[in-house]
Design a protein around this motif. Structure first.
Motif, PDB file in Angstrom:
ATOM      1  N   TYR A 142       0.838  -1.211   0.000  1.00  0.00           N
ATOM      2  CA  TYR A 142       0.000   0.000   0.000  1.00  0.00           C
ATOM      3  C   TYR A 142       0.869   1.255   0.000  1.00  0.00           C
ATOM      4  O   TYR A 142       1.930   1.245   0.630  1.00  0.00           O
ATOM      5  N   PRO A 143       0.441   2.359  -0.605  1.00  0.00           N
ATOM      6  CA  PRO A 143      -0.714   2.427  -1.496  1.00  0.00           C
ATOM      7  C   PRO A 143      -0.338   1.876  -2.877  1.00  0.00           C
ATOM      8  O   PRO A 143       0.789   2.066  -3.330  1.00  0.00           O
ATOM      9  N   VAL A 144      -1.290   1.193  -3.519  1.00  0.00           N
ATOM     10  CA  VAL A 144      -0.995   0.624  -4.833  1.00  0.00           C
ATOM     11  C   VAL A 144      -2.245   0.717  -5.720  1.00  0.00           C
ATOM     12  O   VAL A 144      -3.362   0.535  -5.239  1.00  0.00           O
ATOM     13  N   ILE A 145      -2.008   1.051  -6.993  1.00  0.00           N
ATOM     14  CA  ILE A 145      -3.103   1.009  -7.967  1.00  0.00           C
ATOM     15  C   ILE A 145      -3.269  -0.456  -8.342  1.00  0.00           C
ATOM     16  O   ILE A 145      -2.312  -1.086  -8.809  1.00  0.00           O
ATOM     17  N   ILE A 146      -4.445  -1.046  -8.087  1.00  0.00           N
ATOM     18  CA  ILE A 146      -4.625  -2.465  -8.400  1.00  0.00           C
ATOM     19  C   ILE A 146      -5.028  -2.653  -9.862  1.00  0.00           C
ATOM     20  O   ILE A 146      -5.261  -1.676 -10.577  1.00  0.00           O
ATOM     21  N   GLY A 147      -5.151  -3.920 -10.289  1.00  0.00           N
ATOM     22  CA  GLY A 147      -5.522  -4.244 -11.676  1.00  0.00           C
ATOM     23  C   GLY A 147      -4.332  -4.804 -12.435  1.00  0.00           C
ATOM     24  O   GLY A 147      -3.355  -4.095 -12.668  1.00  0.00           O
ATOM     25  N   HIS A 148      -4.420  -6.108 -12.785  1.00  0.00           N
ATOM     26  CA  HIS A 148      -3.274  -6.740 -13.447  1.00  0.00           C
ATOM     27  C   HIS A 148      -3.628  -7.424 -14.765  1.00  0.00           C
ATOM     28  O   HIS A 148      -2.770  -7.994 -15.417  1.00  0.00           O
ATOM     29  N   GLU A 149      -4.914  -7.385 -15.177  1.00  0.00           N
ATOM     30  CA  GLU A 149      -5.331  -8.095 -16.399  1.00  0.00           C
ATOM     31  C   GLU A 149      -5.667  -7.056 -17.464  1.00  0.00           C
ATOM     32  O   GLU A 149      -6.832  -6.767 -17.697  1.00  0.00           O
ATOM     33  N   PHE A 150      -4.655  -6.501 -18.109  1.00  0.00           N
ATOM     34  CA  PHE A 150      -4.948  -5.344 -18.965  1.00  0.00           C
ATOM     35  C   PHE A 150      -4.361  -5.438 -20.369  1.00  0.00           C
ATOM     36  O   PHE A 150      -3.432  -6.182 -20.643  1.00  0.00           O
ATOM     37  N   SER A 151      -4.985  -4.639 -21.241  1.00  0.00           N
ATOM     38  CA  SER A 151      -4.461  -4.426 -22.580  1.00  0.00           C
ATOM     39  C   SER A 151      -4.435  -2.920 -22.811  1.00  0.00           C
ATOM     40  O   SER A 151      -5.100  -2.172 -22.093  1.00  0.00           O
ATOM     41  N   GLY A 152      -3.667  -2.501 -23.804  1.00  0.00           N
ATOM     42  CA  GLY A 152      -3.597  -1.066 -24.078  1.00  0.00           C
ATOM     43  C   GLY A 152      -2.636  -0.778 -25.209  1.00  0.00           C
ATOM     44  O   GLY A 152      -2.276  -1.685 -25.975  1.00  0.00           O
ATOM     45  N   SER A 153      -2.229   0.469 -25.310  1.00  0.00           N
ATOM     46  CA  SER A 153      -1.279   0.839 -26.364  1.00  0.00           C
ATOM     47  C   SER A 153      -0.167   1.681 -25.763  1.00  0.00           C
ATOM     48  O   SER A 153      -0.367   2.360 -24.740  1.00  0.00           O
ATOM     49  N   ILE A 154       0.992   1.613 -26.409  1.00  0.00           N
ATOM     50  CA  ILE A 154       2.159   2.331 -25.888  1.00  0.00           C
ATOM     51  C   ILE A 154       1.962   3.846 -26.088  1.00  0.00           C
ATOM     52  O   ILE A 154       1.715   4.306 -27.204  1.00  0.00           O
ATOM     53  N   ALA A 155       2.071   4.593 -24.982  1.00  0.00           N
ATOM     54  CA  ALA A 155       1.898   6.053 -25.037  1.00  0.00           C
ATOM     55  C   ALA A 155       3.240   6.767 -25.008  1.00  0.00           C
ATOM     56  O   ALA A 155       3.357   7.888 -25.513  1.00  0.00           O
ATOM     57  N   ALA A 156       4.257   6.136 -24.417  1.00  0.00           N
ATOM     58  CA  ALA A 156       5.590   6.735 -24.343  1.00  0.00           C
ATOM     59  C   ALA A 156       6.585   5.634 -24.015  1.00  0.00           C
ATOM     60  O   ALA A 156       6.207   4.618 -23.401  1.00  0.00           O
ATOM     61  N   VAL A 157       7.841   5.801 -24.442  1.00  0.00           N
ATOM     62  CA  VAL A 157       8.863   4.782 -24.154  1.00  0.00           C
ATOM     63  C   VAL A 157      10.093   5.429 -23.519  1.00  0.00           C
ATOM     64  O   VAL A 157      10.413   6.587 -23.806  1.00  0.00           O
ATOM     65  N   GLY A 158      10.765   4.679 -22.649  1.00  0.00           N
ATOM     66  CA  GLY A 158      12.003   5.149 -22.040  1.00  0.00           C
ATOM     67  C   GLY A 158      13.153   5.077 -23.044  1.00  0.00           C
ATOM     68  O   GLY A 158      13.033   4.401 -24.078  1.00  0.00           O
ATOM     69  N   PRO A 159      14.285   5.721 -22.738  1.00  0.00           N
ATOM     70  CA  PRO A 159      15.403   5.822 -23.688  1.00  0.00           C
ATOM     71  C   PRO A 159      16.059   4.475 -24.027  1.00  0.00           C
ATOM     72  O   PRO A 159      16.687   4.342 -25.077  1.00  0.00           O
ATOM     73  N   GLU A 160      15.920   3.465 -23.175  1.00  0.00           N
ATOM     74  CA  GLU A 160      16.575   2.166 -23.446  1.00  0.00           C
ATOM     75  C   GLU A 160      15.649   1.149 -24.101  1.00  0.00           C
ATOM     76  O   GLU A 160      16.028  -0.009 -24.303  1.00  0.00           O
ATOM     77  N   VAL A 161      14.422   1.564 -24.423  1.00  0.00           N
ATOM     78  CA  VAL A 161      13.468   0.641 -25.059  1.00  0.00           C
ATOM     79  C   VAL A 161      13.816   0.488 -26.536  1.00  0.00           C
ATOM     80  O   VAL A 161      14.024   1.488 -27.230  1.00  0.00           O
ATOM     81  N   SER A 162      13.928  -0.763 -27.015  1.00  0.00           N
ATOM     82  CA  SER A 162      14.363  -0.959 -28.404  1.00  0.00           C
ATOM     83  C   SER A 162      13.306  -1.627 -29.271  1.00  0.00           C
ATOM     84  O   SER A 162      13.297  -1.475 -30.479  1.00  0.00           O
ATOM     85  N   GLY A 163      12.380  -2.394 -28.660  1.00  0.00           N
ATOM     86  CA  GLY A 163      11.478  -3.212 -29.483  1.00  0.00           C
ATOM     87  C   GLY A 163      10.043  -2.725 -29.538  1.00  0.00           C
ATOM     88  O   GLY A 163       9.194  -3.392 -30.138  1.00  0.00           O
ATOM     89  N   LEU A 164       9.733  -1.602 -28.934  1.00  0.00           N
ATOM     90  CA  LEU A 164       8.345  -1.118 -28.920  1.00  0.00           C
ATOM     91  C   LEU A 164       8.327   0.367 -29.256  1.00  0.00           C
ATOM     92  O   LEU A 164       9.247   1.106 -28.876  1.00  0.00           O
TER      93      LEU A 164
END
Ligand SMILES: [Zn+2]
Ligand SMILES: [Zn+2]
Length: 341
Positions: A52-74
């Protein structure tokens, strides 16, 4: 962004929180939808450990909105799902191919923030790109399907066997479909709820036993020539139910503990009976290395999930969705949180 934050036992609060920004190998996912799971209810009740505190919910789908500098495949716009049980890759368990025992499991929606929110931050390694033809809602079932696939692997249904699935809720429905697709001779389902029993028959149950109307152990024996079923998968997570599951199994059979019991719950069992009947008690916990196959099950349409979705809520409706899970009114099966709703 709006999010449903679990601030302590029984305290699920919908509020504005800062939208996280991806660093390093992280990606920010714009949540399309997120399933409400029995685990979420256990978290709210304090029956399962959260940070706690934590945002719950682990069964999700979505789309990439932003990527970090080391992300290579998305890249931004890619549609993804997530294996919420990302592991460290370095510990004793990870190196032995037993990653779900990793002491540093990410546990999105449990140990760190999940997806009852407009956005969720995950590591690239936890994201799986999905095919265009897979809808957001169908895709959001990948984690429960991955868990059920692990359960079916553990049950290892063999041709000609009789199998029992105990419980026909959303997880039970997935187990029923996977068992029905294997070459067993008879699929017996134990489920007290009449709606769920009806649906269980439609997706492959040969027989459904109502444990409130009859002695379920006796009924399974009657359906199996008096000897019990070769394999019993307990999807329920209630001590008394597991006690009866242990007695439905045939000598030399397998019982798979799949349903999550409240932490600390105890079950009365008779070691003499299990030993002399040579019963194998197995466990199938979460989704080790089954996410890709679960995606194939969904993309190919071999496992069907859309019929289970009975309720959709915006993020603000998360507490209501949890209440619905507790009350289980007639006709209710699976709720989704849809942030855009
Ligand atoms: Zn779940
Ligand atoms: Zn590890």
């Amino acid at each position: 962004m709006k999010a449903a934050v679990l601030e302590g036992v029984g305290k699920l609060v919908v509020k504005e929180v800062p939208t996280p920004q991806p660093k390093g190998d992280e990606v920010l996912v714009k949540v399309a939808c997120c399933g409400v799971c029995g685990t979420d209810v256990k978290l709210v009740h304090g029956d399962y450990t959260a940070n706690y505190p934590v945002i719950i919910g682990h069964e999700f789908s979505g789309s990439i909105a932003a990527v970090g500098p080391e992300v290579s495949g998305l890249t931004v716009g890619d549609r993804v799902v997530c294996d919420p049980n990302e592991s460290c890759g370095k510990c004793e368990w990870c190196r032995a191919g037993q990653a779900v025992s990793c002491g540093s499991l990410a546990g999105y929606g449990v140990f760190c923030d999940g997806a009852f929110a407009e956005h969720v931050l995950i590591r690239e390694a936890s994201a799986y790109k999905i095919e265009d033809e897979l809808s957001d809602e169908t895709a959001s079932f990948v984690e429960p399907v991955a868990c059920a696939v692990h359960g079916a692997d553990t049950a290892a249904y063999r041709p000609g066997e009789a199998a029992v699935i105990v419980g026909a809720g959303p997880m039970g429905q997935l187990h029923i479909q996977l068992a029905a697709a294997s070459p067993i001779r008879k699929l017996i389902v134990v489920e007290p709820n009449a709606d769920r029993a009806e649906i269980a028959r439609k997706v492959g149950a040969d027989v459904v036993i109502d444990p409130t109307a009859t002695d379920a152990v006796q009924a399974v024996k009657e359906e199996t020539g008096g000897v019990g079923a070769e394999v019993v998968v307990d999807v329920v997570g209630v001590p008394k139910v597991l006690e009866s599951s242990l007695r439905m199994v045939k000598n030399w059979g397998r019982v798979v503990i799949f349903g999550l019991q409240p932490q600390g719950a105890k079950v009365a069992m008779e070691p003499f009976d299990l030993l002399t009947r040579h019963v194998n008690v197995l466990t199938a916990w979460v989704n080790p290395y089954t996410t890709r196959r679960a995606l194939h099950c969904l993309t190919s349409g071999k496992v069907k999930v859309d019929y289970m979705i009975t309720n959709r809520f915006p993020i603000a409706g998360a507490p209501k969705a949890i209440k619905l899970m507790e009350e289980r009114p007639a006709g209710f099966l699976k709720a989704l949180i849809v942030p855009g709703k």
